[in-house]
Design an enzyme around this catalytic site. Structure first.
Site, PDB file in Angstrom:
ATOM      1  N   GLY A 108       0.812  -1.215   0.000  1.00 41.64           N
ATOM      2  CA  GLY A 108       0.000   0.000   0.000  1.00 41.64           C
ATOM      3  C   GLY A 108       0.843   1.261   0.000  1.00 41.64           C
ATOM      4  O   GLY A 108       0.526   2.225  -0.667  1.00 41.64           O
ATOM      5  N   PHE A 109       1.898   1.298   0.827  1.00 43.89           N
ATOM      6  CA  PHE A 109       2.774   2.465   0.940  1.00 43.89           C
ATOM      7  C   PHE A 109       1.995   3.726   1.289  1.00 43.89           C
ATOM      8  O   PHE A 109       2.420   4.837   0.973  1.00 43.89           O
ATOM      9  CB  PHE A 109       3.576   2.680  -0.339  1.00 43.89           C
ATOM     10  CG  PHE A 109       4.255   1.446  -0.853  1.00 43.89           C
ATOM     11  CD1 PHE A 109       5.162   0.768  -0.057  1.00 43.89           C
ATOM     12  CD2 PHE A 109       3.986   0.955  -2.112  1.00 43.89           C
ATOM     13  CE1 PHE A 109       5.785  -0.389  -0.509  1.00 43.89           C
ATOM     14  CE2 PHE A 109       4.607  -0.193  -2.584  1.00 43.89           C
ATOM     15  CZ  PHE A 109       5.511  -0.866  -1.781  1.00 43.89           C
ATOM     16  N   GLY A 144       1.734   1.036  13.342  1.00 50.67           N
ATOM     17  CA  GLY A 144       0.927  -0.170  13.453  1.00 50.67           C
ATOM     18  C   GLY A 144       1.354  -1.097  14.572  1.00 50.67           C
ATOM     19  O   GLY A 144       0.585  -1.361  15.505  1.00 50.67           O
ATOM     20  N   ASN A 173      11.068  -8.325  14.897  1.00 54.67           N
ATOM     21  CA  ASN A 173      11.487  -9.473  14.104  1.00 54.67           C
ATOM     22  C   ASN A 173      12.638  -9.011  13.222  1.00 54.67           C
ATOM     23  O   ASN A 173      12.469  -8.148  12.356  1.00 54.67           O
ATOM     24  CB  ASN A 173      10.332 -10.000  13.252  1.00 54.67           C
ATOM     25  CG  ASN A 173      10.716 -11.229  12.442  1.00 54.67           C
ATOM     26  OD1 ASN A 173      11.615 -11.196  11.616  1.00 54.67           O
ATOM     27  ND2 ASN A 173      10.007 -12.319  12.678  1.00 54.67           N
ATOM     28  N   THR A 213      11.962  -9.448   9.219  1.00 52.10           N
ATOM     29  CA  THR A 213      11.013  -8.542   8.585  1.00 52.10           C
ATOM     30  C   THR A 213      11.435  -7.085   8.750  1.00 52.10           C
ATOM     31  O   THR A 213      11.143  -6.250   7.898  1.00 52.10           O
ATOM     32  CB  THR A 213       9.597  -8.746   9.150  1.00 52.10           C
ATOM     33  OG1 THR A 213       9.611  -8.561  10.565  1.00 52.10           O
ATOM     34  CG2 THR A 213       9.088 -10.143   8.819  1.00 52.10           C
ATOM     35  N   GLN A 226      11.901  -4.401   5.752  1.00 52.87           N
ATOM     36  CA  GLN A 226      11.265  -3.084   5.698  1.00 52.87           C
ATOM     37  C   GLN A 226      12.291  -1.979   5.439  1.00 52.87           C
ATOM     38  O   GLN A 226      12.050  -1.074   4.636  1.00 52.87           O
ATOM     39  CB  GLN A 226      10.536  -2.811   7.009  1.00 52.87           C
ATOM     40  CG  GLN A 226       9.215  -3.520   7.142  1.00 52.87           C
ATOM     41  CD  GLN A 226       8.239  -3.043   6.095  1.00 52.87           C
ATOM     42  OE1 GLN A 226       7.753  -1.922   6.144  1.00 52.87           O
ATOM     43  NE2 GLN A 226       7.947  -3.895   5.129  1.00 52.87           N
ATOM     44  N   GLY A 250       8.593   2.597  15.378  1.00 47.55           N
ATOM     45  CA  GLY A 250       8.232   2.218  14.009  1.00 47.55           C
ATOM     46  C   GLY A 250       9.407   2.294  13.046  1.00 47.55           C
ATOM     47  O   GLY A 250      10.257   3.168  13.154  1.00 47.55           O
ATOM     48  N   GLY A 269       8.779   1.195   9.463  1.00 50.84           N
ATOM     49  CA  GLY A 269       8.294   0.970   8.107  1.00 50.84           C
ATOM     50  C   GLY A 269       8.610   2.087   7.139  1.00 50.84           C
ATOM     51  O   GLY A 269       8.661   1.864   5.934  1.00 50.84           O
ATOM     52  N   GLU A 270       8.835   3.299   7.645  1.00 54.36           N
ATOM     53  CA  GLU A 270       8.976   4.443   6.747  1.00 54.36           C
ATOM     54  C   GLU A 270      10.335   5.122   6.786  1.00 54.36           C
ATOM     55  O   GLU A 270      10.756   5.742   5.800  1.00 54.36           O
ATOM     56  CB  GLU A 270       7.863   5.456   7.048  1.00 54.36           C
ATOM     57  CG  GLU A 270       6.507   4.885   6.672  1.00 54.36           C
ATOM     58  CD  GLU A 270       5.338   5.738   7.123  1.00 54.36           C
ATOM     59  OE1 GLU A 270       4.867   6.549   6.314  1.00 54.36           O
ATOM     60  OE2 GLU A 270       4.886   5.580   8.267  1.00 54.36           O
TER      61      GLU A 270
END
Length: 697
Positions: A238-239, A510, A589, A592, A596, A660, A662-663
């Site tokens: 999705g990004f 998240g 983790n 993962t 990311q 976080g 992810g970004e």
């Protein structure tokens, strides 16, 4: 705050959803089994501004297999039309080229698409404006950015600081229009059931948050929350583009009202996605830096111009990082929007900070050159002891550690500051560095349910989303550690509004948000039922608010390093190696997490050298509507790319000690490459993407 004692957290556990995905048994939105589905294909406006005066549907309706044609003149009425992006087919106005103005429902996807092409539309076309310009007379300051942040900030006497500065940088940097392009296009299956006398909608959707889809769409159709169920166990990327429902979701449900009770399947094409699901706004950024002879910043000004849509405002927070990244007594940040006849911008990985830090980190490189300092040394000299924006102490600012460790790993020592000094045959070689940051946030209102079963296993439920980031695995690890049991004792259930409420997978929030809810539920479960629960023991708990979030500045940090090779004759650019070093708290983790981070760095490489959506201002549409003309970095572009992180835990962030990740991987990556290109060639490129044309001097 309940703290989880790590047992499996941090280990590189293989993805638990991996076998289902590689064997094709994981259901994505369009693949859920439903009985006797019909298919929907949109009809889009072919003008940028005006009105629809007529829609001839006769030819489409006569085709075998066509069940219904929706138009702006006869579509079902919505209960709430306050959202300009989502209130489609409710009037004849056209706000941008590609806007949804109809749809065809048919027995097959091919018939629906053919019939949609057969609809003849007449327009009253009006003048339109689709080009972002710094001299746009309609520029205005939004009331807020990021929902609650002020658009402008100022402290100190910035004008006097620039007049009296020993060294200054004053440059304009631009980033282009970019589109998210996840592997799975946006798709939905909508079911409208009135058999009980009370309408009920089931929506299988490709979304980053099932609960946000329900809370947004249910009022639009006059439904109570319990009348809509949204299901999304697996999402193919999705990004940010899938962070909120879009107009195609509304079209699918409108079609379901006309389908005679049959499920309606809608999968957007790659071309649809360039008009319907958001994008990163182009930016024009003027960055001014002032420093004393030793390189200490005395002033920083970051003025941003970007676009929004005339139909609905979206204000990107592009100068946000400039409010807290470096120490300076004088600071100004501004945001100005141009409301154009274009689709609505939306989130794209690290919204705001990604394009904003391209500008500031290239400017910092230029300042280091002007001061005769190493770029890493300049950044170290401008480290703030507390958060400049709030005055709060850092929960863990280890940017200096990231820079120094990265320099050691990358081989920065002995780097010649002069450009065009290193070469390999016809290739000019250069290295660059940039800093990165991203807020470490957690959203309130998340809840989790834990139940014990007779077979000795726990069912853990939360309406979270896995958009390919590893949520299935990471939340299972968190639950196992919180309950002090083995991984195999956890059955995780996510991606359904029938499960406890969860906020969106966005803003790198998240795992922090959902993990905190699971930790709270586990603590409550053990308190109520002990270590030997009986069959059926159950607890549902909402995560408490983190009191430390108001006392500490919670941010992740990183340092990006890049080496480039530029062909001295053709200007071709290659990136032989990149390294990212990050401070993101504890890893949930390791496998993962690395995925990311290097994924974000790959997107940063793509941003630096390739990605650009080209809008034709004569007609208002994006002409690069496929992955051939909108190039993204592929295997041949990605060489030696690595990401590492500091061994740490942030006790102020959440029970897991994580922030976080992810970004932040994309932030700073494009600037590091741009700085490396300048080092290799002596040519400073301030506009993305960097192309061979920019270097043929």
């Amino acid at each position: 705050m309940t703290t989880i004692r790590p047992r499996t957290i941090g280990s590189p556990l293989a993805r638990l959803d991996g076998p289902a995905k590689v064997t094709g048994t994981a259901h994505y939105a369009f693949e859920h089994p439903v009985q006797h589905p019909v298919y929907l294909h949109p009809v889009q406006a072919t003008i940028a501004h005006g009105r629809v005066t007529g829609m001839d549907t006769a030819e489409a309706e006569q085709l075998d297999g066509v069940l219904a044609v929706l138009t702006v003149f006869d579509a079902p009425k919505l209960a709430d039309t306050s959202d300009g992006e989502l209130s489609i087919l409710q009037d004849d106005r056209v706000h941008f080229r590609g806007q949804l103005i109809g749809g065809v429902i048919a027995e097959s996807l091919e018939i629906a698409r053919h019939a949609a092409d057969s609809v003849r539309v007449e327009y009253d076309e009006r003048p339109f404006h689709t080009e972002l310009r710094a001299d746009d007379r309609g520029l205005y300051a939004p009331e807020n950015i990021l929902e609650s942040k002020p658009a402008d900030t100022e402290e100190g006497d910035i004008d006097a600081a620039f007049v009296n500065a020993a060294v200054t940088v004053d440059q304009t940097y631009t980033t282009p229009l970019e589109h998210n392009n996840p592997m799975e296009p946006h798709a939905s299956i909508a079911c409208w059931d009135e058999s009980s006398g009370r309408p009920r909608v089931t929506l299988y959707d490709s979304t980053q948050g099932v609960h946000v889809v329900r809370s947004t769409l249910a009022p639009i159709f006059g439904l109570e929350p319990d009348q809509m169920r949204v299901i999304a166990p697996h999402v193919g990327g999705g990004f940010g583009a899938k962070g909120a429902p879009k107009a195609h979701n509304v079209l699918a449900i409108l079609a379901a009202q006309r389908s005679g009770g049959r499920p309606v399947k809608l999968a957007l094409t790659r071309q649809h996605m360039f008009a319907l699901v958001g994008y990163r706004t182009p930016t024009i950024q003027r960055v001014r830096l002032a420093a004393d002879p030793a390189g200490a910043l005395t002033a920083l000004s970051h003025e941003v111009i970007e676009q929004t849509s005339a139909v609905k405002e979206f204000a990107e927070q592009t100068a946000l990082a400039s409010r807290m990244m470096y120490a300076t007594p004088n600071r100004r940040t501004t945001h100005r929007l141009a409301a154009l006849d274009v689709p609505v911008p939306f989130w794209m990985r690290a919204p705001g900070l990604c394009p904003g830090m391209f500008a500031t980190e290239v400017a910092m490189d230029e300042l280091a050159e002007a001061c005769g300092l190493d770029p890493i040394e300049l950044r170290l000299r401008n480290e703030p002891s507390t958060d400049p924006e709030t005055g709060n102490p850092w929960s863990g600012r280890r940017l200096a550690d990231c820079l120094c460790l990265g320099a050691d790993r990358f081989g920065w020592a002995g780097r010649d500051p002069a450009s065009r000094r290193r070469s390999d045959g016809r290739w000019l070689l250069g290295t660059g560095v940039a800093a990165a940051t991203y807020p470490a946030s957690a959203n309130p209102g998340n809840a989790a349910r834990i139940a014990y079963r007779a077979d000795g296993r726990y069912t853990v439920q939360i309406g979270a989303a896995d958009i390919g980031t590893g949520t299935w695995t990471a939340l299972t690890q968190i639950a196992a550690d919180a309950l002090a049991c083995d991984i195999d004792a956890i059955e995780l259930q996510i991606g359904d509004t029938d499960l406890p409420v969860a906020t969106v997978a966005g803003g790198s929030s998240g795992i922090s948000s959902w993990g905190s809810a699971i930790a709270a539920a586990a603590a409550a479960f053990r308190q109520q039922h002990g270590e030997n629960p009986s069959d059926g023991a159950e607890v549902t708990t909402e995560a408490p608010e983190n009191a430390d979030a108001e006392k500490f500045a919670l941010h992740s940090f990183g340092a990006q390093f890049a080496e480039v090779a530029v062909d001295r004759d053709t200007g071709e650019i290659r990136v032989p190696r990149m390294l990212g070093v990050f401070s993101i708290g504890r890893a949930i983790n390791a496998r993962t997490l690395r995925s990311q981070l290097i994924g974000g760095m790959t997107m940063g490489l793509s941003m630096a050298l390739h990605e650009e959506s080209v809008r034709d201002p004569r007609f208002g549409h994006v002409v690069t509507q496929d992955l051939a003309s909108y190039h993204i970095s592929a295997h041949a572009d990605v060489r030696d790319l690595d990401a590492i992180w500091l061994d740490e835990a942030d006790e102020h962030a959440n029970p897991m000690g994580a922030r976080g990740a992810g970004e932040i991987g994309i932030v700073g990556a494009a600037a590091a490459i741009a700085n490396a290109v300048a080092h290799a060639t002596g040519i400073r490129v301030r506009d993305l993407p960097i192309t061979a044309d920019d270097l043929l001097d």
